[in-house]
Enzyme design. Structure first.
Site, PDB file in Angstrom:
ATOM      1  N   GLY A   1     -15.897   9.610  27.147  1.00  0.00           N
ATOM      2  CA  GLY A   1     -16.559  10.887  27.309  1.00  0.00           C
ATOM      3  C   GLY A   1     -15.847  11.761  28.325  1.00  0.00           C
ATOM      4  N   CYS A   2     -16.274  13.022  28.395  1.00  0.00           N
ATOM      5  CA  CYS A   2     -15.608  13.982  29.276  1.00  0.00           C
ATOM      6  C   CYS A   2     -15.915  13.699  30.746  1.00  0.00           C
ATOM      7  CB  CYS A   2     -16.005  15.394  28.894  1.00  0.00           C
ATOM      8  SG  CYS A   2     -17.784  15.658  28.678  1.00  0.00           S
ATOM      9  N   TYR A   3     -17.184  13.642  31.109  1.00  0.00           N
ATOM     10  CA  TYR A   3     -17.519  13.275  32.487  1.00  0.00           C
ATOM     11  C   TYR A   3     -16.928  11.914  32.864  1.00  0.00           C
ATOM     12  CZ  TYR A   3     -21.130  16.964  33.064  1.00  0.00           C
ATOM     13  OH  TYR A   3     -21.812  18.146  33.193  1.00  0.00           O
TER      14      TYR A   3
END
Length: 342
Positions: free
Chosen positions: A148-150
Site C-alpha cells: 500500500g501507499c502509506y
C-alpha cells in the site's frame, strides 16, 4: 516482449499503470478490462494516452488474460483473490495492487477488510513486493502483493532504524498525510473539491486498514513485537504522501550514515542531506521515496520524514518495479522520470 494484462483499468492506479507501461520497451499491452466500459477505447477515457494505447476496454472473460505473461490487478479489495488461482494455474504471474495478499494472518485480514478470503492458501505463497526488502524473493515469485501507499512510505522510513536495532520498538509513531487520489476515482462526499480544498483533517484515527500491514512489516524488520501508532490525514493535494515518523533511539548512532549506507544501492530511495526536509512535489510522478532523518534538539527522539507519490512508488510505479525484477530487467526500466516541478 512481456505480454501484459491489466484488470481494472479505469481507476487512478490503472491509468498510472498504463502511463508507465505504454512506454516500457519490453512490454506489449494485451488487454485492459472494465465491465462497465467494455468496448470504449482507452484513449477516449484517458486522453493523455492518445497515440500511446490503442486498445479498448474489454470484459475479463473476453480479455484472454490466460495468454498473458503477467496480469496486474488494479481493482478494489476482494477482486484479485477471485481470479488469481485460475491465472496461476495457467502459468500467468500476478501482481495485485490491492490488499488481498498483503497480510499473512488471514483472520486479521478478514477482520479489517470485512470479507471472507477466497484463497487463503495462496496468501502464504504471495511475496510482499517491497523491493528494498524482498528483491530476491520477488525474482522467483508467481504472486506479488504490491504494498500500500502509506505502508511503503512508513516502512522505508523506519527500516534502517529497526534493522540496526537502534530504536526502541514500543512506541513507534507515524503521522501521515495523503492527497485525495489515494481515495480512488469515485464520487464520495469527503473528496469532492468543495469538501477537500482549503481543508486538512485526520481520519480513521481509531484504526486504518494499513495499520496491520505496516505493523507486520515493522515486526519483521525488528525481529519481534512493536508498539505502533498510525494516524492518517487527508490533505488538499491530488498526489503525494508525507509521513512524519517518530522513534526513540537507544544508542548513540550516526543516523545520517546509517540511512545512507542502508540505501546506497537503492535507486528509488533518496536519502537527503542532513537537515533537509523533503517535499511531496519533489516526487510527483516519480518512482522515488525521498527520506530525511533528524534528531530533535539533541534528544533521543528521531524524526524521519518520508515522501512518495502515492500513485507511483505507492502503487503503479512500484508494481512496474516488481515486474522488472520478476522478468530480469533493469529495475529502472520505464521508471526514470524525475519529479515534476512546479
Amino acid at each position: 516482449m512481456i505480454k501484459v494484462g491489466i484488470v481494472g483499468g479505469t481507476g487512478y492506479t490503472g491509468v498510472e499503470l498504463l502511463r508507465l507501461l505504454a512506454r516500457h520497451p519490453e512490454v506489449e499491452l494485451k488487454a485492459i478490462t472494465s465491465r462497465k466500459e467494455a468496448g470504449m477505447p482507452v484513449a477516449d477515457m484517458f486522453p493523455n494516452l492518445r497515440g500511446r494505447v490503442g486498445l479498448a476496454f474489454s470484459t475479463p472473460e473476453e480479455a484472454g488474460l490466460e495468454t498473458c505473461d503477467v496480469v496486474f490487478f488494479a481493482t478494489p479489495n476482494g477482486v484479485a483473490m477471485q481470479q488469481t488461482r485460475a491465472l496461476l494455474d495457467a502459468g500467468v504471474k500476478v501482481i495485485d495492487l490491492a490488499a488481498d495478499f498483503r497480510i499473512k494472518d488471514v483472520a486479521e485480514w478478514q477482520k479489517w477488510y470485512k470479507m471472507e478470503h477466497a484463497c487463503p492458501d495462496l496468501v502464504d505463497e504471495a511475496v510482499y513486493g517491497l523491493p528494498e526488502i524482498n528483491r530476491d524473493k520477488i525474482k522467483a515469485a508467481r504472486l506479488i502483493a504490491n504494498p500500500g501507499c502509506y505502508p511503503t512510505a512508513v516502512q522505508l522510513g523506519f527500516l534502517p532504524l529497526l534493522e540496526a536495532g537502534v530504536a526502541e520498538t514500543g512506541t513507534l509513531i507515524a503521522d501521515a498525510k495523503s492527497g485525495v487520489s489515494g481515495a480512488g476515482r469515485k464520487a464520495e462526499t469527503h473528496i469532492l473539491f468543495a469538501e477537500a480544498a482549503d481543508n486538512f483533517k485526520a481520519y480513521a484515527v481509531g484504526g486504518h486498514r494499513h495499520w496491520p500491514e505496516i505493523k507486520q512489516g515493522l515486526e519483521i524488520f525488528a525481529g519481534g513485537p512493536v508498539g505502533f501508532t498510525f494516524v492518517p490525514h487527508l490533505t488538499p493535494l491530488i498526489r503525494g504522501i508525507h509521513a512524519t515518523l517518530y522513534a526513540r533511539v537507544s544508542a548513540d548512532v550516526d543516523l545520517q550514515a546509517l540511512y545512507e549506507k542502508r540505501y546506497t544501492d537503492e535507486a528509488f530511495v533518496d536519502v537527503m542531506p542532513a537537515g533537509a526536509c523533503p517535499e511531496t512535489r519533489s516526487v510527483r510522478g516519480a518512482n522515488v521515496c525521498r527520506i530525511a532523518v533528524h534528531r530533535q534538539q539533541g534528544s533521543d527522539m528521531v524524526i524521519v520524514l518520508s515522501v512518495i507519490d502515492n500513485l507511483v512508488k505507492g502503487a503503479a510505479g512500484q508494481a512496474v518495479q516488481n515486474m522488472n525484477i520478476l522478468f530480469g530487467l533493469a529495475e529502472d526500466t520505464a521508471l526514470s522520470d524525475v519529479g515534476m516541478l512546479p
